[in-house]
Design a protein around this motif. Structure first.
Motif, PDB file in Angstrom:
ATOM      1  N   LYS A 106     -37.703 -55.050  28.954  1.00 32.29           N
ATOM      2  CA  LYS A 106     -38.599 -56.097  28.085  1.00 32.29           C
ATOM      3  C   LYS A 106     -38.607 -55.146  26.915  1.00 32.29           C
ATOM      4  CE  LYS A 106     -43.609 -57.538  27.683  1.00 32.29           C
ATOM      5  NZ  LYS A 106     -44.361 -58.368  28.684  1.00 32.29           N
ATOM      6  N   ASP A 107     -38.675 -53.522  27.196  1.00 29.28           N
ATOM      7  CA  ASP A 107     -38.768 -51.984  25.291  1.00 29.28           C
ATOM      8  C   ASP A 107     -37.293 -51.773  25.759  1.00 29.28           C
ATOM      9  OD1 ASP A 107     -38.796 -50.764  27.457  1.00 29.28           O
ATOM     10  OD2 ASP A 107     -39.457 -48.988  27.719  1.00 29.28           O
ATOM     11  N   PHE A 108     -36.100 -52.724  25.965  1.00 32.45           N
ATOM     12  CA  PHE A 108     -34.580 -52.264  25.373  1.00 32.45           C
ATOM     13  C   PHE A 108     -34.705 -52.962  24.583  1.00 32.45           C
ATOM     14  CE2 PHE A 108     -30.397 -51.856  26.199  1.00 32.45           C
ATOM     15  CZ  PHE A 108     -30.021 -51.042  25.441  1.00 32.45           C
ATOM     16  N   ALA A 109     -33.817 -52.245  23.587  1.00 33.79           N
ATOM     17  CA  ALA A 109     -32.959 -53.132  22.458  1.00 33.79           C
ATOM     18  C   ALA A 109     -31.931 -51.955  21.703  1.00 33.79           C
ATOM     19  CB  ALA A 109     -34.012 -53.300  21.021  1.00 33.79           C
ATOM     20  N   GLY A 110     -31.238 -52.481  22.120  1.00 33.23           N
ATOM     21  CA  GLY A 110     -29.629 -51.381  21.706  1.00 33.23           C
ATOM     22  C   GLY A 110     -28.036 -51.716  22.302  1.00 33.23           C
ATOM     23  N   GLN A 111     -27.398 -50.669  22.476  1.00 32.18           N
ATOM     24  CA  GLN A 111     -25.674 -50.956  23.433  1.00 32.18           C
ATOM     25  C   GLN A 111     -26.597 -49.908  24.241  1.00 32.18           C
ATOM     26  OE1 GLN A 111     -24.179 -53.216  22.727  1.00 32.18           O
ATOM     27  NE2 GLN A 111     -24.239 -53.550  20.816  1.00 32.18           N
ATOM     28  N   ILE A 112     -25.440 -50.648  25.322  1.00 36.25           N
ATOM     29  CA  ILE A 112     -26.006 -49.605  26.577  1.00 36.25           C
ATOM     30  C   ILE A 112     -24.721 -48.830  26.065  1.00 36.25           C
ATOM     31  CG2 ILE A 112     -24.361 -50.033  28.807  1.00 36.25           C
ATOM     32  CD1 ILE A 112     -27.628 -50.626  29.298  1.00 36.25           C
ATOM     33  N   ASP A 113     -25.112 -47.431  25.934  1.00 36.77           N
ATOM     34  CA  ASP A 113     -23.837 -45.746  25.701  1.00 36.77           C
ATOM     35  C   ASP A 113     -23.014 -45.171  26.895  1.00 36.77           C
ATOM     36  OD1 ASP A 113     -26.452 -44.975  25.456  1.00 36.77           O
ATOM     37  OD2 ASP A 113     -25.287 -44.019  23.677  1.00 36.77           O
ATOM     38  N   ASP A 114     -22.728 -44.744  26.347  1.00 32.49           N
ATOM     39  CA  ASP A 114     -22.655 -43.574  27.900  1.00 32.49           C
ATOM     40  C   ASP A 114     -23.389 -42.816  27.749  1.00 32.49           C
ATOM     41  OD1 ASP A 114     -19.898 -44.576  27.650  1.00 32.49           O
ATOM     42  OD2 ASP A 114     -18.758 -42.467  26.309  1.00 32.49           O
ATOM     43  N   ALA A 115     -24.587 -41.784  26.851  1.00 31.03           N
ATOM     44  CA  ALA A 115     -25.591 -41.397  27.055  1.00 31.03           C
ATOM     45  C   ALA A 115     -26.389 -42.171  27.848  1.00 31.03           C
ATOM     46  CB  ALA A 115     -26.420 -41.179  25.966  1.00 31.03           C
ATOM     47  N   LEU A 116     -26.427 -43.804  28.177  1.00 30.47           N
ATOM     48  CA  LEU A 116     -27.622 -44.394  28.995  1.00 30.47           C
ATOM     49  C   LEU A 116     -26.953 -44.192  30.522  1.00 30.47           C
ATOM     50  CD1 LEU A 116     -30.381 -46.036  28.635  1.00 30.47           C
ATOM     51  CD2 LEU A 116     -28.698 -47.405  28.250  1.00 30.47           C
ATOM     52  N   VAL A 117     -25.454 -44.289  30.314  1.00 33.18           N
ATOM     53  CA  VAL A 117     -24.619 -44.755  31.437  1.00 33.18           C
ATOM     54  C   VAL A 117     -25.324 -44.064  32.436  1.00 33.18           C
ATOM     55  CG1 VAL A 117     -22.701 -45.472  32.901  1.00 33.18           C
ATOM     56  CG2 VAL A 117     -23.410 -46.187  31.177  1.00 33.18           C
TER      57      VAL A 117
END
Length: 152
Positions: free
Chosen positions: A40-51
């Motif tokens: 619900k609170d996610f807005a943006g791209q999946i980047d390497d840091a998130l992975v």
């Protein structure tokens, strides 16, 4: 290549090679990434840091589960072995953490800089170190070292 794409490629290779264990781990990681993407609170791209954050979180869960299965002895040995494989797979993607001596030196240095003199201030120290060294040290390790240094 982005880590998410690399995971997709690993999954394809594992399926072609009929490597069920690797395919299962990658599917789990991709599922967790999808959960993050649709949160619900996610807005943006999946980047390497998130992975890397997702992989690190899963590895931490695996560590706890392995300990529980090891307590079961022989009954949990097979499951613990499978989880150890998954943990090693995850560690292959994560940056290598600090060894005990480097972590101890970091904690000692930050204790001096922040003026930490008693156990009530350890939380502030842990927060400070985790902001700058997340993924390199575990919060529990920092807390343990700080408490040892304060006692000794």
């Amino acid at each position: 290549m982005a880590l998410e794409d690399e995971l997709t490629q690993r999954l394809t290779q594992a399926i072609k090679a009929k490597d069920g264990r690797t395919a299962d781990v990658v599917r789990m990681l991709k599922t967790r990434l999808q959960e993050r993407r649709t949160a619900k609170d996610f807005a943006g791209q999946i980047d390497d840091a998130l992975v890397l954050e997702v992989i690190g979180g899963y590895r931490k869960q695996l560590q706890k589960a392995i300990a529980e299965y090891e307590k079961l002895g022989e009954r949990g040995a097979e499951q613990a072995s499978r989880l150890r494989f998954e943990q090693e797979f995850c560690e292959g993607y994560l940056p290598k953490g600090m060894d005990e001596a480097a972590a101890r030196a970091l904690v000692k240095e930050r204790m001096g800089a922040l003026g930490v003199t008693d156990a009530k201030q350890v939380g502030r120290l842990v927060g400070d170190i985790m902001k700058t060294h997340k993924g390199q040290v575990e919060a529990a390790q920092v807390k343990r070292i700080a408490e040892e240094l304060l006692k000794g």
